[in-house]
Design a protein around this motif. Structure first.
Motif, PDB file in Angstrom:
ATOM      1  N   LEU A   1     -15.799  -2.329   0.307  1.00  0.00           N
ATOM      2  CA  LEU A   1     -14.909  -3.358   0.746  1.00  0.00           C
ATOM      3  C   LEU A   1     -14.375  -4.242  -0.563  1.00  0.00           C
ATOM      4  O   LEU A   1     -13.068  -4.615  -0.363  1.00  0.00           O
ATOM      5  CB  LEU A   1     -15.735  -4.387   1.721  1.00  0.00           C
ATOM      6  N   GLN A   2     -15.170  -4.064  -1.498  1.00  0.00           N
ATOM      7  CA  GLN A   2     -14.637  -4.823  -2.708  1.00  0.00           C
ATOM      8  C   GLN A   2     -13.344  -3.881  -3.230  1.00  0.00           C
ATOM      9  O   GLN A   2     -12.426  -4.287  -3.858  1.00  0.00           O
ATOM     10  CB  GLN A   2     -15.845  -4.922  -3.776  1.00  0.00           C
ATOM     11  N   HIS A   3     -13.732  -2.650  -3.120  1.00  0.00           N
ATOM     12  CA  HIS A   3     -12.486  -1.715  -3.448  1.00  0.00           C
ATOM     13  C   HIS A   3     -11.119  -1.841  -2.748  1.00  0.00           C
ATOM     14  O   HIS A   3     -10.047  -1.887  -3.136  1.00  0.00           O
ATOM     15  CB  HIS A   3     -12.769  -0.233  -3.289  1.00  0.00           C
ATOM     16  N   THR A   4     -11.483  -2.256  -1.387  1.00  0.00           N
ATOM     17  CA  THR A   4     -10.433  -2.316  -0.572  1.00  0.00           C
ATOM     18  C   THR A   4      -9.522  -3.623  -0.810  1.00  0.00           C
ATOM     19  O   THR A   4      -8.280  -3.801  -0.945  1.00  0.00           O
ATOM     20  CB  THR A   4     -10.858  -2.612   1.032  1.00  0.00           C
ATOM     21  N   ILE A   5     -10.459  -4.589  -1.112  1.00  0.00           N
ATOM     22  CA  ILE A   5      -9.729  -6.186  -1.885  1.00  0.00           C
ATOM     23  C   ILE A   5      -9.165  -5.772  -2.997  1.00  0.00           C
ATOM     24  O   ILE A   5      -8.026  -6.330  -3.073  1.00  0.00           O
ATOM     25  CB  ILE A   5     -10.814  -7.192  -1.910  1.00  0.00           C
ATOM     26  N   ARG A   6      -9.613  -5.162  -3.886  1.00  0.00           N
ATOM     27  CA  ARG A   6      -8.801  -5.148  -5.218  1.00  0.00           C
ATOM     28  C   ARG A   6      -7.621  -4.222  -5.041  1.00  0.00           C
ATOM     29  O   ARG A   6      -6.541  -4.311  -5.618  1.00  0.00           O
ATOM     30  CB  ARG A   6      -9.884  -4.477  -6.105  1.00  0.00           C
ATOM     31  N   HIS A   7      -7.627  -3.139  -4.166  1.00  0.00           N
ATOM     32  CA  HIS A   7      -6.443  -2.427  -3.735  1.00  0.00           C
ATOM     33  C   HIS A   7      -5.182  -3.322  -3.195  1.00  0.00           C
ATOM     34  O   HIS A   7      -4.211  -2.978  -3.440  1.00  0.00           O
ATOM     35  CB  HIS A   7      -6.776  -1.313  -2.599  1.00  0.00           C
ATOM     36  N   TYR A   8      -5.676  -4.445  -2.690  1.00  0.00           N
ATOM     37  CA  TYR A   8      -4.457  -5.245  -1.935  1.00  0.00           C
ATOM     38  C   TYR A   8      -4.186  -6.392  -3.033  1.00  0.00           C
ATOM     39  O   TYR A   8      -3.145  -6.701  -3.214  1.00  0.00           O
ATOM     40  CB  TYR A   8      -5.279  -6.211  -0.810  1.00  0.00           C
ATOM     41  N   TYR A   9      -5.095  -6.874  -3.787  1.00  0.00           N
ATOM     42  CA  TYR A   9      -4.872  -8.014  -5.101  1.00  0.00           C
ATOM     43  C   TYR A   9      -4.756  -7.418  -6.265  1.00  0.00           C
ATOM     44  O   TYR A   9      -4.235  -8.103  -7.157  1.00  0.00           O
ATOM     45  CB  TYR A   9      -6.011  -9.141  -4.784  1.00  0.00           C
ATOM     46  N   GLY A  10      -5.192  -6.216  -6.582  1.00  0.00           N
ATOM     47  CA  GLY A  10      -5.005  -5.695  -8.165  1.00  0.00           C
ATOM     48  C   GLY A  10      -6.301  -5.457  -8.440  1.00  0.00           C
ATOM     49  O   GLY A  10      -7.348  -6.164  -8.175  1.00  0.00           O
TER      50      GLY A  10
END
Length: 452
Positions: free
Chosen positions: A236-245
């Protein structure tokens, strides 16, 4: 061919509760108590690896919650089976005032408005579980949809054109009130708390994941609702970083949404394997070792066991006495029992290592498997009469590691030529076709497979 995965149907969920096949029923009891506590958390994250049984855990908890709600329409026989399967005290068996809903976020991640998908699923499940006949509830759901879609299309345009700078804020407040009215209508006479299990969020598109989290945060501020997110927090953290950088602090971001983070209780894999029929046959011992080597989770264990047993069906059926060694000269049988489970485990967990293994570049996985205590009983059958693992008069000493490497070369190496067609290793014969046979066998594409 039947599916290689146990699907979370109501029947399977209840049967697994009754059989307690992974020994989690006590954990479900404690989690239920946590959710029913008076000062309960409003947002909980259950963290577990993919395939570790998160969906079964939350779906079974959902069933337990609804079973203990007197308004539920669950069949009485099923209700009795569920309650008797959980080690509740008499006090804990008392009727609760909670209603539980399950939302598969991945199922809806193409939708433009996540909050509408959630409202739809809540309404649908209430209708099924609690005989929802109140038309006003459907009308309230429609009002939410109208408010949200109006905000997105004409509402925002009007807000920017309007001289009233508070127009947009009023719209936001209107949506929040509509959702609050909707929840009130649902819970009326059915309970005083709604527990929403949100699953598979870590598999969704980044834009959908962020939007769902933000909409829940902004629009649903009702103290009567508890959200339970079953996720793999790392993914989930990877997903969030993919969105915000990549530099974005995803962990701190998620703290905005999760008041409590807990680990998914460990499953009893030994008990699970026994339930799958993985017992004491030499083939089962190999499967257990591969499970241990690659730390396979429940879904992976099911797939490995099912595929390996289907691939080796005819051989296992013929080997009724569980013999070691296998019939003399049968290199194919050896490959089926020892190599096929290893190939399946490797491919499930690391395709790069799998490719190196089958291309003759890395014998490590085979050495690790055959050197394991319960598996290395096969090694004496892979050396020639003139060889020994210990000093013996008239015999050449060979190490077990050297034996494993020689076997690896005979199957996946480049040891064959125009004059060398076969290689004998002790009682087993291998050939230039051994590699292609191993790959075909792992794919269930040989005469030994059972596909009916």
């Amino acid at each position: 061919m039947n599916t290689m995965e146990l699907l979370p149907t109501e029947e399977n969920l209840i049967d697994c509760l009754c059989d307690n096949i992974i020994n989690r029923n006590n954990a479900i009891r404690y989690f239920y108590r946590l959710l029913q506590s008076e000062n309960g958390f409003r947002s909980i994250a259950i963290d577990g690896k993919w395939g570790s049984g998160k969906t079964f855990f939350v779906r079974q908890t959902q069933i337990v919650i609804n079973v203990l709600n007197e308004s539920s329409d669950m069949d009485e026989e099923k209700r009795t089976k569920v309650i008797s399967s959980i080690p509740f005290s008499e006090e804990e068996k008392a009727p609760n005032h909670s209603v539980a809903i399950y939302f598969d976020a991945w199922k809806y991640d193409n939708d433009a408005e996540p909050i509408l998908s959630l409202i739809y699923e809540i309404t649908k499940q209430f209708s099924i579980e609690f005989s929802l006949t109140d038309k006003s509830v459907a009308e309230k759901a429609g009002s939410i949809a109208e408010a949200i879609t109006g905000r997105n299309i004409s509402g925002i345009i009007k807000a920017f054109k309007s001289e009233d700078i508070f127009t947009k804020f009023k719209e936001e407040k209107s949506i929040e009130e509509e959702i609050e009215n909707f929840i009130t209508g649902l819970l009326c006479e059915r309970g005083n708390r709604l527990i929403i299990f949100i699953d598979e969020l870590d598999r969704c598109k980044p834009s959908y994941t962020v939007q769902l989290l933000e909409q829940i945060k902004h629009y649903i501020n009702d103290e009567r609702i508890t959200f339970v997110f079953s996720v793999n927090l790392e993914q989930l953290q990877h997903t969030i970083r993919h969105y915000y950088g990549n530099e974005f602090d995803a962990n701190r971001y998620l703290d905005r949404f999760f008041e409590l983070r807990i680990d998914l209780p460990e499953a009893d894999t030994s008990r699970f394997c026994l339930n799958l029929g993985i017992e004491s046959h030499s083939f089962d011992i190999v499967i257990k070792q591969v499970i241990k080597m690659y730390d396979l989770k429940l879904r992976e264990i099911t797939r490995l066991s099912t595929q390996a047993k289907k691939a080796a069906y005819e051989i296992l059926r013929a080997d009724t006495r569980n013999r070691l060694p296998f019939p003399k000269g049968k290199g194919e049988t050896f490959i089926m029992v020892f190599i096929v489970p290893l190939l399946l485990g490797l491919k499930m967990t690391n395709v790069t290592k799998y490719n190196a293994f089958i291309n003759g570049q890395d014998s490590g996985p085979l050495e690790e498997l055959l050197m394991a205590d319960k598996v290395n009983v096969i090694l004496p059958y892979l050396i020639n009469p003139s060889e020994s693992f210990q000093k013996e008069d008239g015999k050449t000493v060979i190490s077990k590691k050297e034996c494993c490497k020689r076997l690896y070369e005979a199957i996946f190496g480049d040891v064959y030529s125009n004059t060398t067609y076969t290689v004998m290793l002790g009682e087993y014969s291998f050939s230039k076709e051994s590699k292609s046979f191993a790959l075909s066998a792992a794919s269930m594409m040989t005469q030994f497979a059972e596909l009916s």
